[in-house]
Design a protein around this motif. Structure first.
Motif, PDB file in Angstrom:
ATOM      1  N   GLY A 123       0.823  -1.212   0.000  1.00 18.82           N
ATOM      2  CA  GLY A 123       0.000   0.000   0.000  1.00 18.82           C
ATOM      3  C   GLY A 123       0.855   1.259   0.000  1.00 18.82           C
ATOM      4  N   ARG A 124       1.910   1.268   0.805  1.00 23.59           N
ATOM      5  CA  ARG A 124       2.817   2.422   0.845  1.00 23.59           C
ATOM      6  C   ARG A 124       3.525   2.601  -0.499  1.00 23.59           C
ATOM      7  N   LEU A 125       3.937   1.482  -1.092  1.00 19.95           N
ATOM      8  CA  LEU A 125       4.613   1.539  -2.393  1.00 19.95           C
ATOM      9  C   LEU A 125       3.682   2.121  -3.447  1.00 19.95           C
ATOM     10  N   ARG A 126       2.457   1.663  -3.464  1.00 19.04           N
ATOM     11  CA  ARG A 126       1.488   2.187  -4.435  1.00 19.04           C
ATOM     12  C   ARG A 126       1.249   3.679  -4.229  1.00 19.04           C
ATOM     13  N   LYS A 127       1.126   4.080  -2.973  1.00 15.36           N
ATOM     14  CA  LYS A 127       0.873   5.487  -2.676  1.00 15.36           C
ATOM     15  C   LYS A 127       2.007   6.368  -3.174  1.00 15.36           C
ATOM     16  N   ALA A 128       3.240   5.867  -3.054  1.00 14.73           N
ATOM     17  CA  ALA A 128       4.401   6.646  -3.499  1.00 14.73           C
ATOM     18  C   ALA A 128       4.496   6.693  -5.022  1.00 14.73           C
ATOM     19  N   LEU A 129       4.101   5.593  -5.688  1.00 15.22           N
ATOM     20  CA  LEU A 129       4.272   5.494  -7.129  1.00 15.22           C
ATOM     21  C   LEU A 129       3.192   6.191  -7.943  1.00 15.22           C
ATOM     22  N   ILE A 130       1.977   6.240  -7.405  1.00 20.38           N
ATOM     23  CA  ILE A 130       0.835   6.634  -8.229  1.00 20.38           C
ATOM     24  C   ILE A 130       0.343   8.036  -7.893  1.00 20.38           C
ATOM     25  N   ARG A 131       0.199   8.841  -8.921  1.00 12.13           N
ATOM     26  CA  ARG A 131      -0.405  10.164  -8.815  1.00 12.13           C
ATOM     27  C   ARG A 131      -1.577  10.263  -9.774  1.00 12.13           C
ATOM     28  N   SER A 132      -2.622  10.913  -9.310  1.00 15.11           N
ATOM     29  CA  SER A 132      -3.779  11.202 -10.158  1.00 15.11           C
ATOM     30  C   SER A 132      -4.260   9.939 -10.867  1.00 15.11           C
ATOM     31  N   ARG A 133      -4.254   9.955 -12.203  1.00 12.15           N
ATOM     32  CA  ARG A 133      -4.789   8.830 -12.974  1.00 12.15           C
ATOM     33  C   ARG A 133      -3.701   7.915 -13.513  1.00 12.15           C
ATOM     34  N   GLU A 134      -2.528   7.972 -12.940  1.00 10.90           N
ATOM     35  CA  GLU A 134      -1.461   7.097 -13.388  1.00 10.90           C
ATOM     36  C   GLU A 134      -1.828   5.628 -13.150  1.00 10.90           C
ATOM     37  N   LYS A 135      -1.346   4.789 -14.042  1.00  9.87           N
ATOM     38  CA  LYS A 135      -1.647   3.363 -13.957  1.00  9.87           C
ATOM     39  C   LYS A 135      -0.899   2.722 -12.792  1.00  9.87           C
TER      40      LYS A 135
END
Length: 247
Positions: free
Chosen positions: A215-227
């Motif tokens: 979950g932390r990794l996803r939060k760091a990687l994804i902004r707005s509508r990024e896949k």
């Protein structure tokens, strides 16, 4: 003989070092192999029975196996044959160790799928060179300094991650997790496998910890509508999407 394993406390340099399973029932030779492989920077595990080796190989396939021909439980020859019959271990590098020096026996070992064949007694520096050569050939991503997928770039030397040119700030565990995913895009890992490979076999933490860090990794990687590059596979675990970045 007791199971010989590296300490679960790994330093940064060894976090993603290749993992090697030594299957050898001669205690003095096993100690020699483990010592020299660890000195080369590998993460090493040792078992002394063929049936124990099969359990470890099913739980968490290593990057390379050093396999004795004659073993209690299940022979090294049969283990090699079974590994080559499985999709997930078909291409795993295998070095066969044996006291048999006849040409016919070497041919037999290679015919069941061994990548290399070393007759005892052998030169330790030569064996180490063969290990390095097989790993470079079989898993070039393990020695590459950078991993790239789509717009995500991971630099092992600087310990930095970027997505679309912007800096992604990750903690040490999230960095190791992303690195492990990017090494094997498309492969689904259970939470237990991720705990074993990213945190270490003896880490006394709950499998739910994996969910927290993903979950932390996803939060760091994804902004707005990024896949989202990480797939959650219901009832199985997680995978780095092998289609990520493709049009």
């Amino acid at each position: 003989m007791n199971d010989l394993r590296t300490s679960p406390m790994r330093d940064t340099a060894n976090d993603r070092a290749p993992r090697i399973l030594v299957v050898e029932d001669e205690s003095s030779l096993a100690l020699l192999l483990v010592y020299n492989l660890e000195a080369e920077g590998f993460i090493v595990e040792h078992v002394d029975r063929g049936d124990e080796a099969e359990l470890r190989l099913a739980e968490a396939p290593p990057d390379l196996v050093i396999l004795d021909w004659m073993l209690p439980g299940v022979s090294g020859l049969e283990i090699c044959r079974r590994l080559r019959a499985r999709d997930d271990t078909r291409d795993m590098p295998i070095i066969m160790l044996t006291a048999r020096g006849e040409e016919s026996e070497r041919v037999r070992g290679l015919s069941v799928g061994a990548d290399d064949y070393v007759v005892k007694p052998f030169s330790t520096p030569e064996l180490m060179a063969r290990v390095h050569a097989l790993l470079r050939r079989a898993r070039p991503e393990r020695v590459a300094s950078r991993l790239t997928a789509g717009d995500i770039d991971l630099d092992r030397e600087t310990r930095r991650v970027k997505r679309g040119g912007r800096e992604i700030h990750l903690g040490p565990t999230e960095f190791r997790l992303l690195e492990y995913f990017m090494e094997k895009p498309g492969r689904v890992f259970t939470r237990a496998q991720l705990l074993d490979s990213v945190w270490g076999m003896s880490a006394e933490i709950d499998e739910r910890t994996v969910d927290v860090h993903v979950g932390r990794l996803r939060k760091a990687l994804i902004r707005s509508r990024e896949k989202d590059p990480i797939r959650t596979v219901r009832g199985a675990g997680y995978s780095f999407d092998e289609t990520f970045g493709r049009n």
